[in-house]
Scaffold this motif. Structure first.
Motif, PDB file in Angstrom:
ATOM      1  N   ARG A 188     -27.464 -30.562  95.238  1.00  0.00           N
ATOM      2  CA  ARG A 188     -27.885 -31.965  95.171  1.00  0.00           C
ATOM      3  C   ARG A 188     -28.469 -32.453  96.488  1.00  0.00           C
ATOM      4  O   ARG A 188     -27.965 -32.171  97.549  1.00  0.00           O
ATOM      5  N   THR A 189     -29.536 -33.165  96.379  1.00  0.00           N
ATOM      6  CA  THR A 189     -30.119 -33.802  97.559  1.00  0.00           C
ATOM      7  C   THR A 189     -30.857 -35.047  97.064  1.00  0.00           C
ATOM      8  O   THR A 189     -31.210 -35.105  95.888  1.00  0.00           O
ATOM      9  N   SER A 190     -31.050 -36.028  97.905  1.00  0.00           N
ATOM     10  CA  SER A 190     -31.752 -37.236  97.448  1.00  0.00           C
ATOM     11  C   SER A 190     -33.220 -36.922  97.216  1.00  0.00           C
ATOM     12  O   SER A 190     -33.879 -36.344  98.079  1.00  0.00           O
ATOM     13  N   ARG A 233     -36.819 -38.763  96.458  1.00  0.00           N
ATOM     14  CA  ARG A 233     -37.435 -40.102  96.487  1.00  0.00           C
ATOM     15  C   ARG A 233     -38.878 -40.091  95.993  1.00  0.00           C
ATOM     16  O   ARG A 233     -39.502 -41.135  95.885  1.00  0.00           O
ATOM     17  N   TRP A 255     -29.071 -41.952  95.105  1.00  0.00           N
ATOM     18  CA  TRP A 255     -28.214 -43.136  95.143  1.00  0.00           C
ATOM     19  C   TRP A 255     -28.988 -44.282  95.793  1.00  0.00           C
ATOM     20  O   TRP A 255     -29.506 -44.122  96.913  1.00  0.00           O
ATOM     21  N   GLY A 284     -28.116 -48.118  96.861  1.00  0.00           N
ATOM     22  CA  GLY A 284     -27.182 -49.246  96.897  1.00  0.00           C
ATOM     23  C   GLY A 284     -27.849 -50.479  97.480  1.00  0.00           C
ATOM     24  O   GLY A 284     -27.381 -51.603  97.278  1.00  0.00           O
ATOM     25  N   GLY A 285     -28.926 -50.260  98.219  1.00  0.00           N
ATOM     26  CA  GLY A 285     -29.573 -51.395  98.889  1.00  0.00           C
ATOM     27  C   GLY A 285     -31.019 -51.572  98.479  1.00  0.00           C
ATOM     28  O   GLY A 285     -31.441 -52.678  98.119  1.00  0.00           O
ATOM     29  N   THR A 286     -31.781 -50.482  98.488  1.00  0.00           N
ATOM     30  CA  THR A 286     -33.230 -50.613  98.322  1.00  0.00           C
ATOM     31  C   THR A 286     -33.652 -50.581  96.853  1.00  0.00           C
ATOM     32  O   THR A 286     -34.417 -49.730  96.434  1.00  0.00           O
ATOM     33  N   ALA A 321     -31.368 -36.904 107.401  1.00  0.00           N
ATOM     34  CA  ALA A 321     -30.635 -37.018 106.141  1.00  0.00           C
ATOM     35  C   ALA A 321     -29.791 -35.792 105.814  1.00  0.00           C
ATOM     36  O   ALA A 321     -28.768 -35.900 105.151  1.00  0.00           O
ATOM     37  N   ARG A 322     -30.198 -34.630 106.281  1.00  0.00           N
ATOM     38  CA  ARG A 322     -29.429 -33.431 105.940  1.00  0.00           C
ATOM     39  C   ARG A 322     -28.312 -33.179 106.950  1.00  0.00           C
ATOM     40  O   ARG A 322     -27.487 -32.304 106.750  1.00  0.00           O
ATOM     41  N   ARG A 339     -24.904 -33.440 108.967  1.00  0.00           N
ATOM     42  CA  ARG A 339     -23.546 -33.881 108.674  1.00  0.00           C
ATOM     43  C   ARG A 339     -22.687 -33.687 109.922  1.00  0.00           C
ATOM     44  O   ARG A 339     -22.940 -32.795 110.726  1.00  0.00           O
ATOM     45  N   PRO A 353     -23.176 -37.049  99.727  1.00  0.00           N
ATOM     46  CA  PRO A 353     -24.012 -38.176 100.154  1.00  0.00           C
ATOM     47  C   PRO A 353     -23.150 -39.377 100.544  1.00  0.00           C
ATOM     48  O   PRO A 353     -22.020 -39.509 100.077  1.00  0.00           O
TER      49      PRO A 353
HETATM   50  C1  LIG Z   1     -23.467 -45.667  98.245  1.00  0.00           C
HETATM   51  C2  LIG Z   1     -24.824 -45.154  98.666  1.00  0.00           C
HETATM   52  C3  LIG Z   1     -25.887 -46.025  98.809  1.00  0.00           C
HETATM   53  C4  LIG Z   1     -27.160 -45.559  99.161  1.00  0.00           C
HETATM   54  N1  LIG Z   1     -28.207 -46.439  99.238  1.00  0.00           N
HETATM   55  C5  LIG Z   1     -29.459 -45.987  99.491  1.00  0.00           C
HETATM   56  C6  LIG Z   1     -30.561 -46.879  99.461  1.00  0.00           C
HETATM   57  O1  LIG Z   1     -30.412 -48.072  99.205  1.00  0.00           O
HETATM   58  N2  LIG Z   1     -31.800 -46.365  99.683  1.00  0.00           N
HETATM   59  C7  LIG Z   1     -32.017 -45.047  99.938  1.00  0.00           C
HETATM   60  O2  LIG Z   1     -33.170 -44.657 100.115  1.00  0.00           O
HETATM   61  N3  LIG Z   1     -30.972 -44.163  99.991  1.00  0.00           N
HETATM   62  C8  LIG Z   1     -29.710 -44.598  99.759  1.00  0.00           C
HETATM   63  N4  LIG Z   1     -28.654 -43.718  99.758  1.00  0.00           N
HETATM   64  C9  LIG Z   1     -28.892 -42.273  99.990  1.00  0.00           C
HETATM   65  C10 LIG Z   1     -28.391 -41.811 101.351  1.00  0.00           C
HETATM   66  O3  LIG Z   1     -29.229 -42.310 102.367  1.00  0.00           O
HETATM   67  C11 LIG Z   1     -28.327 -40.274 101.375  1.00  0.00           C
HETATM   68  O4  LIG Z   1     -27.408 -39.848 100.410  1.00  0.00           O
HETATM   69  C12 LIG Z   1     -27.914 -39.719 102.716  1.00  0.00           C
HETATM   70  O5  LIG Z   1     -28.880 -40.022 103.693  1.00  0.00           O
HETATM   71  C13 LIG Z   1     -27.725 -38.192 102.665  1.00  0.00           C
HETATM   72  O6  LIG Z   1     -28.896 -37.525 102.241  1.00  0.00           O
HETATM   73  P1  LIG Z   1     -28.888 -36.579 100.961  1.00  0.00           P
HETATM   74  O7  LIG Z   1     -28.487 -37.438  99.773  1.00  0.00           O
HETATM   75  O8  LIG Z   1     -30.282 -36.057 100.830  1.00  0.00           O
HETATM   76  O9  LIG Z   1     -27.873 -35.495 101.197  1.00  0.00           O
HETATM   77  C14 LIG Z   1     -27.368 -44.173  99.431  1.00  0.00           C
HETATM   78  C15 LIG Z   1     -26.284 -43.292  99.305  1.00  0.00           C
HETATM   79  C16 LIG Z   1     -25.028 -43.766  98.915  1.00  0.00           C
HETATM   80  C17 LIG Z   1     -23.907 -42.800  98.740  1.00  0.00           C
END
Ligand SMILES: Cc1cc2nc3c(=O)[nH]c(=O)nc-3n(C[C@H](O)[C@H](O)[C@H](O)COP(=O)(O)O)c2cc1C
Length: 280
Positions: A14-16, A18, A110, A112-114, A157-158, A160, A194
């Motif tokens: 899993r990875t974000s 976008r 995920w 939560g804000g944007t 982002a990667r 930890r 994440p």
């Molecule tokens: C509760 C929560 C809220 C988050 N909100 C945002 C957000 O609003 N916008 C965004 O681009 N990423 C958001 N993220 C993603 C994190 O930035 C991301 O999981 C983190 O940088 C680690 O990167 P990865 O998911 O690629 O491992 C959120 C993650 C979590 C767990």
């Protein structure tokens, strides 16, 4: 187990995502995701969670993400009844769905804000509930958008924190050199998870053969101030989800409870640490 693949492999994969490709989600995958969201709202925190899959073109108001997400035509969103361990339970259940999407080969992120709350509120009509987060769902594009490239470079982002900064023996600050057997892998699954703004607020202390989870709240983090709840409590639910699922897969005995000993010093508390839950 709810997954047919190893959940440890899913957590690693899993990875974000976008930036999404135009390729639509096949009907069979859409149905499978929809069924998963309906059937997997349970969580060890007793939170009442519900989910919905939202197709942008059918939504009463078009979902928007202030340009953070490109190309997504589908989202899933969640609501949780206010009160008790609402955010932890929400985090647990939502992350389970994220991992299921990963198994289907679909990207998630995920948010939560944007994201524009109004469109999702119109679609979900929360009632005495929070709508803490949503995620796009779809195939990752071959090429990342400029915004995504900038985020990956800027936020690391990667990256930890190392195990020694997160996992402790008997008290905060004393690194845990030797976790018990398979627990080592469960802890690693927490570490690579994440978290909001990648702040990794989880801290774990082994004491009396149990693992006690603490949240290191960041008081300056805007996500904790803007929405009427502490966003980082969601991260604790994600940590619980990863630890719990890995433990079940590896046959590690134990369960989640809320009866941890008083291990924090006044100094620890002044740094923003609060007790969250216990595994053991
Ligand atoms: C509760 C929560 C809220 C988050 N909100 C945002 C957000 O609003 N916008 C965004 O681009 N990423 C958001 N993220 C993603 C994190 O930035 C991301 O999981 C983190 O940088 C680690 O990167 P990865 O998911 O690629 O491992 C959120 C993650 C979590 C767990």
């Amino acid at each position: 187990m709810v997954y047919s693949e190893s959940v440890i492999e899913l957590i690693k994969k899993r990875t974000s995502v976008r930036t999404y490709a135009k390729r639509p989600i096949e009907g069979s995958k859409f149905k499978a995701m929809s069924a998963f969201l309906d059937e997997n709202t349970d969580n060890p925190f007793g939170a009442h969670v519900r989910f919905a899959l939202i197709n942008s073109k059918d939504a009463p108001k078009k979902p928007g993400t202030y340009g953070f997400i490109k190309g997504a035509g589908t989202y899933f969103a969640g609501c949780v009844k206010k009160g008790g361990r609402d955010m932890e339970g929400f985090g647990f259940a939502f992350e389970k769905a994220v991992l299921y999407a990963t198994e289907l080969g679909l990207g998630t992120c995920w948010l939560g804000g944007t994201f524009r709350k109004s469109a999702f509120i119109r679609a979900m009509e929360p009632n005495d509930e929070y709508l803490p987060a949503v995620s796009p769902l779809g195939y990752a594009a071959d090429k990342k958008s400029v915004v995504e490239q900038a985020m990956a470079a800027g936020a690391g982002a990667r990256n930890r924190k190392s195990q020694s900064k997160l996992f402790f023996d008997k008290m905060i600050g004393v690194p845990l050199d030797e976790p018990d057997g398979a627990v080592k892998m469960c802890l690693e699954m927490v570490r690579i998870g994440p978290s909001a703004s990648n702040k990794q607020p989880w801290r774990i202390v082994r004491f009396d053969g149990k693992y006690h989870f603490y949240l290191k709240t960041n008081k300056m983090y805007t996500g904790n101030k803007l929405f009427g709840f502490c966003m980082q409590r969601i991260d604790m639910g994600i940590a619980a989800c990863h630890f719990y699922l890995a433990a079940r897969e590896l046959g590690v005995d134990g369960d989640i409870s809320f009866d941890g000993p008083l291990l924090l010093t006044n100094g620890d508390i002044s740094t923003g640490l609060t007790y969250s839950f216990t595994w053991g």
